[in-house]
Design a protein around this motif. Structure first.
Motif, short mmCIF file in Angstrom:
data_model
loop_
_atom_site.label_atom_id
_atom_site.label_comp_id
_atom_site.label_asym_id
_atom_site.label_seq_id
_atom_site.Cartn_x
_atom_site.Cartn_y
_atom_site.Cartn_z
N UNK B 252 -39.68 -25.59 -5.32
CA UNK B 252 -39.08 -24.90 -4.97
C UNK B 252 -39.34 -23.43 -5.28
N UNK B 253 -40.36 -23.19 -6.35
CA UNK B 253 -40.19 -22.46 -7.00
C UNK B 253 -41.60 -21.93 -6.44
N UNK B 254 -42.49 -22.33 -5.94
CA UNK B 254 -43.65 -22.82 -4.72
C UNK B 254 -44.88 -23.50 -6.12
N UNK B 255 -44.66 -24.21 -7.29
CA UNK B 255 -46.06 -24.63 -7.63
C UNK B 255 -46.35 -26.27 -6.91
N UNK B 256 -46.91 -26.26 -6.98
CA UNK B 256 -47.56 -27.78 -6.78
C UNK B 256 -48.66 -28.35 -7.69
N UNK B 257 -47.69 -29.20 -9.03
CA UNK B 257 -48.71 -29.78 -10.10
C UNK B 257 -50.09 -30.14 -9.61
N UNK B 258 -50.92 -30.67 -10.35
CA UNK B 258 -51.57 -31.41 -10.21
C UNK B 258 -51.61 -33.05 -9.94
N UNK B 259 -50.09 -33.28 -10.88
CA UNK B 259 -49.08 -34.11 -10.92
C UNK B 259 -48.31 -33.91 -11.11
N UNK B 260 -46.53 -35.15 -11.13
CA UNK B 260 -45.40 -35.04 -11.82
C UNK B 260 -44.90 -35.91 -11.79
N UNK B 261 -44.84 -36.41 -13.36
CA UNK B 261 -44.83 -38.46 -13.11
C UNK B 261 -43.27 -38.08 -13.77
N UNK B 262 -42.52 -39.00 -12.87
CA UNK B 262 -41.26 -39.34 -14.41
C UNK B 262 -40.86 -41.19 -14.94
#
Lengths: 411, 495
Positions: B252-262
């Motif tokens: 929502x803050x406009x950040x698209x990380x290279x990877x985001x894992x949970x």
């Protein structure tokens, strides 16, 4: 005399297609008609126009997804996205000025039309094409039945990816009633590095240096000297020579850093300048919509040529010598826009032959209707591919009621 | 799982078929011996096994074309196979079918940095593409967990993903061109080193078609310049809800990380005990967020992500200080499946995708199901794009546990569809999810897909028994019934 049907619901679209099937009466399928003067003319008695099928049904900015009725104006979509600082990353172009379609200003086209024609702007090199942002749809098949594919999530391999097939099928395989797209955050900051006075070969080399770098370039275009005069950006208009442009987008500090490094690295190709926010947006919109070829009196034939970027200098060298010809490069050289005199019939075979040698393809974007009816608008396909396309069409639209002949004769 | 009835008449001709194939692929390219064929009896979905009638390992496009033409003329089924790492049974052999192994086509044909692409044969492994171009600072973006072994041809068939899809796309977004062979032996090319193949997007249709439409013999992929820096942040949260809310806030803050894992608590624990990646064992959920780009961008974004995480009750935050540490952070996630393998005799890996905001609901329901079935479940999750990998722990030696695990898995996938998601995010339908297709698609939706199959392979000889729960004959699918056959002009606004 053409009768235009303007359905307001998906049910009415189905009814119209069933009627067409039942009476074996083909329909011309259009959104708002913003690209109608492109492609093979259909000359049918009935038009199914989807501009009354509108409305955003789902928009979740944090999930990066939007669904809308296919006829929803791009203007409405982009307004909604701008409200959450997001955008359609594939930069759909607006060719109304280029095609001489009265636009009444503003932003033309519908979301469904943008996808059905799979046109993408300068950011194509980084962000992908319209089809890469197309997640799913609901449609009415040529048999008058509802079908859907895809969904609202990006990661989806459930069944064949029919979304890809529908994108770029020009309404010949189904009438989309609802489309779902991936949307992305708009860049916080945009800058453009201009390199002044580079000739074509040097320009392609400069763009290649930028695109091979780790600086995440999101646009790379080249306007030769004769095409800079119409720009509303004074740096470009008053350049007095060719302009090569490289766009950088992202978070503020990152853009400043990348811009600085690229200016240094591209300095050997010519004097550099820098466009900031507004000027940068204006410039790339002009490239996207091909404004340099959209002058009021410009009736020249326009080709859109997709080739390996490194083939650009040779291709342009062989084609740009024709009387009255101009070329503009986008996608780092991978997209060549060529304008030739309206009477230059001889260009057709030459363009197709030169482009075929590169493995790429050439599409006739602007030409008088009688020319578009007489010569293939899209690059002719190899026999096996053409036969396969006909079998696909026959499978999904067996009666040939949806935009027959819009892309290829018999499809 | 019911597969198409084997054709006894074809099986009886096995020796003659082997002879005919040897004429096309001489030497050791045709495998006839039972023990040697047994090596191909399953892919990554080991619960299903069938010994193929014959295995053929061609080395050229021309051989493949001749094999397919022969099989087409003789009415013999063909199952294509890359490295056999499919997790959905996409390469499960058929008793009356020829297994067409493409592993010998393993050469990198052309690397073209200036046009930013590489041309490879289908048997080249995913990782080998990146290795071939890394010297110049490039890489191939899709990176499925099996990337050491899986082949590019298989990646095309499955439209493989990986942990970097959110920012860099799946296979379909990174392919420029293909050379393919149809079942009748016809060879053709689509796309190339240019963008946007013209005409119908056959490139997009073939990618993810699970080997049912054509055999891929050459692939042109886009290669990308690697970012200057990449750093990973490990963030521990009290609950999965907090972690999920943080993911939404980052995007929502406009950040698209290279990877985001949970990962959830059971997965964290198993991974930490296995590789000692430094994961917080007191956390209910762990996020790994990777930011990439120029140093200044990465620093800036890490600070923002940390701030967002704090607002979402983060318990711990660790930022990788160097490349070695970044890789260690990832090592735990990448080893999550084998780590679960250590704490349970068997596990069953699922692959649904959901709209991200549905995560709390899906996890809660999954816990209820876990209690109902009496089977434990651990979750790893491509959080950025909503692709969920629940790992169901079971013991195949306990009678009935495999069936129970499969039922549990099917319930999870139906749940994914129910909340607006899909049956499979990256592993494919194959045989595994074939009979669940009706949960997501109407009969007409599936008919439309099968009509495409008919356009490519009307006799349904290529990889039959996969993807579609019911096979219709093409003649039946081709019939035209227009509903109502209305001749009356519809009551629609007209001009």
């Amino acid at each position: 005399m053409t009768t235009t049907l303007k359905p307001e619901t998906a049910d009415q679209v189905r009814e119209a297609v069933q009627w067409a099937g039942g009476n074996e009466t083909p329909l011309e399928v259009v959104g708002s008609g913003s690209k109608r003067a492109f492609g093979r003319p259909t000359d049918l008695a009935y038009t199914l126009e989807l501009r009354a099928l509108t409305g955003i049904s789902l928009y979740e900015p944090e999930e990066l997804v939007l669904s809308a009725a296919a006829g929803t104006p791009l203007a409405e979509i982009e307004r909604a996205l701008a409200g959450a600082n997001q955008q359609l990353d594939f930069e759909p172009p607006d060719f109304r000025r280029l095609l001489g379609i009265d636009d009444g200003g503003g932003r033309g086209g519908t979301l469904g039309g943008a996808i059905a024609c799979n046109f993408s702007g300068p950011r194509r090199i980084k962000a992908g094409a319209a089809r890469d942002h197309f997640l799913g749809f609901k449609a009415i098949s040529g048999r008058g039945e509802d079908f859907k594919s895809g969904g609202r999530v990006v990661k989806n391999v459930t069944g064949y990816d029919l979304s890809k097939l529908m994108a770029g099928s020009w309404g010949t395989l189904g009438v989309m009633t609802e489309v779902t797209v991936k949307v992305l955050p708009a860049a916080e900051k945009t800058r453009t590095v201009l390199v002044m006075g580079a000739d074509l070969t040097a320009a392609v080399e400069a763009m290649t240096v930028a695109l091979r770098s780790p600086y995440d370039v999101s646009g790379a275009a080249h306007l030769p000297a004769g095409l800079t005069g119409t720009s509303e950006v004074s740096y470009v208009r008053e350049a007095g020579g060719a302009v090569t442009a490289v766009r950088i987008e992202g978070p503020g500090p990152s853009v400043e850093y990348r811009c600085e490094v690229l200016r240094r690295e591209l300095g050997r190709f010519g004097q550099t300048e820098e466009l900031h926010g507004m000027n940068s947006s204006l410039f790339w919109a002009e490239v996207r919509d091909l404004i340099p070829f959209a002058g009021a009196g410009d009736r020249r034939i326009v080709w859109r040529i997709s080739i390996p970027p490194q083939s650009a200098p040779a291709v342009v060298d062989r084609l740009a010598g024709r009387a009255g010809a101009d070329t503009l490069l986008d996608w780092g050289g991978g997209l060549v826009w060529l304008a030739v005199e309206a009477a230059d019939d001889a260009a057709f075979d030459e363009v197709r032959a030169v482009v075929a040698e590169t493995g790429g393809h050439a599409t006739l974007i602007r030409a008088a209707e009688e020319i578009r009816a007489a010569v293939p608008v899209f690059q002719p396909q190899a026999d096996a591919v053409a036969a396969l396309s006909r079998r696909i069409k026959a499978g999904l639209d067996p009666l040939g009621v949806l935009n027959p002949g819009r892309m290829y004769a018999g499809v | 799982m019911k597969m198409p009835e084997p054709d006894r008449e074809v099986i009886e001709r096995r020796a003659a078929i082997a002879t005919a194939l040897r004429e096309i692929v001489p030497g050791e390219g045709v495998i006839d011996d039972l023990d040697e064929r047994r090596a191909y009896e399953a892919d990554g979905l080991t619960a299903y096994q069938t010994i193929p009638m014959l295995v053929v390992l061609p080395e050229t496009t021309e051989q493949i074309s001749r094999i397919l033409r022969y099989c087409h003329e003789e009415g013999i089924k063909v199952v294509p196979r890359g490295a056999g790492t499919s997790l959905s049974g996409g390469a499960l052999p058929l008793e009356d079918g020829v297994l067409l192994g493409l592993a010998k086509l393993n050469r990198v044909l052309d690397i073209d940095y200036d046009n930013r692409c590489a041309v490879v044969q289908p048997g080249v492994t995913n990782l080998a593409v990146t290795q071939a171009v890394s010297g110049e600072g490039f890489y191939y973006a899709p990176d499925p967990s099996s990337q050491i072994a899986c082949t590019i041809g298989g990646n095309i068939a499955e439209n493989s993903g990986g942990v970097h899809c959110l920012k860099y796309g799946l296979t379909t977004n990174n392919v420029l061109g293909l050379e393919v062979v149809l079942i009748d032996g016809e060879v053709f090319r689509i796309g190339g080193k240019h963008l946007d193949a013209e005409g119908y997007d056959l490139l997009g249709l073939l990618t993810g078609s699970e080997g049912l439409l054509a055999v891929v013999t050459e692939v042109t992929v886009r290669i990308l310049r690697a970012p200057e820096t990449a750093r990973a942040v490990l963030i521990g949260f009290p609950t999965s809800e907090d972690a999920g809310a943080c993911v939404s806030a980052v995007i929502g803050a406009g950040i698209i990380p290279g990877g985001m894992e949970m990962m959830d608590r059971p997965a964290i624990k198993a991974a930490e005990e296995f590789v000692e990646a430094g994961y917080p064992l007191d956390a209910g959920a762990l996020l790994i967020v990777e930011l990439d780009g120029p140093e200044t961008e990465v620093d800036d974004l890490i600070a923002r992500v940390e701030g967002i995480a704090r607002k979402h009750n983060a318990l711990t935050t660790r930022i990788s200080e160097n490349e070695e540490e970044r890789e260690r952070f990832w090592a735990g996630r990448k080893a999550a499946f084998p780590a679960i393998g250590r704490i349970s005799p068997d596990y069953y890996c699922m692959d649904g995708t959901i709209p991200r905001h549905q995560l709390p609901k899906v996890l809660a329901r999954m816990n209820e199901l876990s209690e109902d079935y009496g089977l434990r479940v651990a979750n790893v999750f491509h959080a950025g794009d909503g692709n969920l990998h629940p790992l169901i722990l079971y013991d195949a030696n306990e009678p009935g546990e495999l069936e129970k695990a499969e039922k549990f898995g099917a319930d999870i996938l139906r749940l994914c569809v129910e909340v607006g998601g899909v049956l499979t995010g990256e592993h494919g339908v194959g045989v595994e999810k074939r009979d669940l297709m009706g949960a997501m698609f109407s009969e007409e939706d599936l008919n439309q897909q099968q009509r495409l199959k008919c356009a490519f392979d009307p006799a349904s000889l290529l990889n039959p028994g996969k993807v579609f729960p019911t096979l219709h004959r093409c003649a039946e699918l081709g019939r035209v019934h227009i509903h109502g056959g209305k001749t009356r002009f519809p009551d629609i606004p007209r001009f």
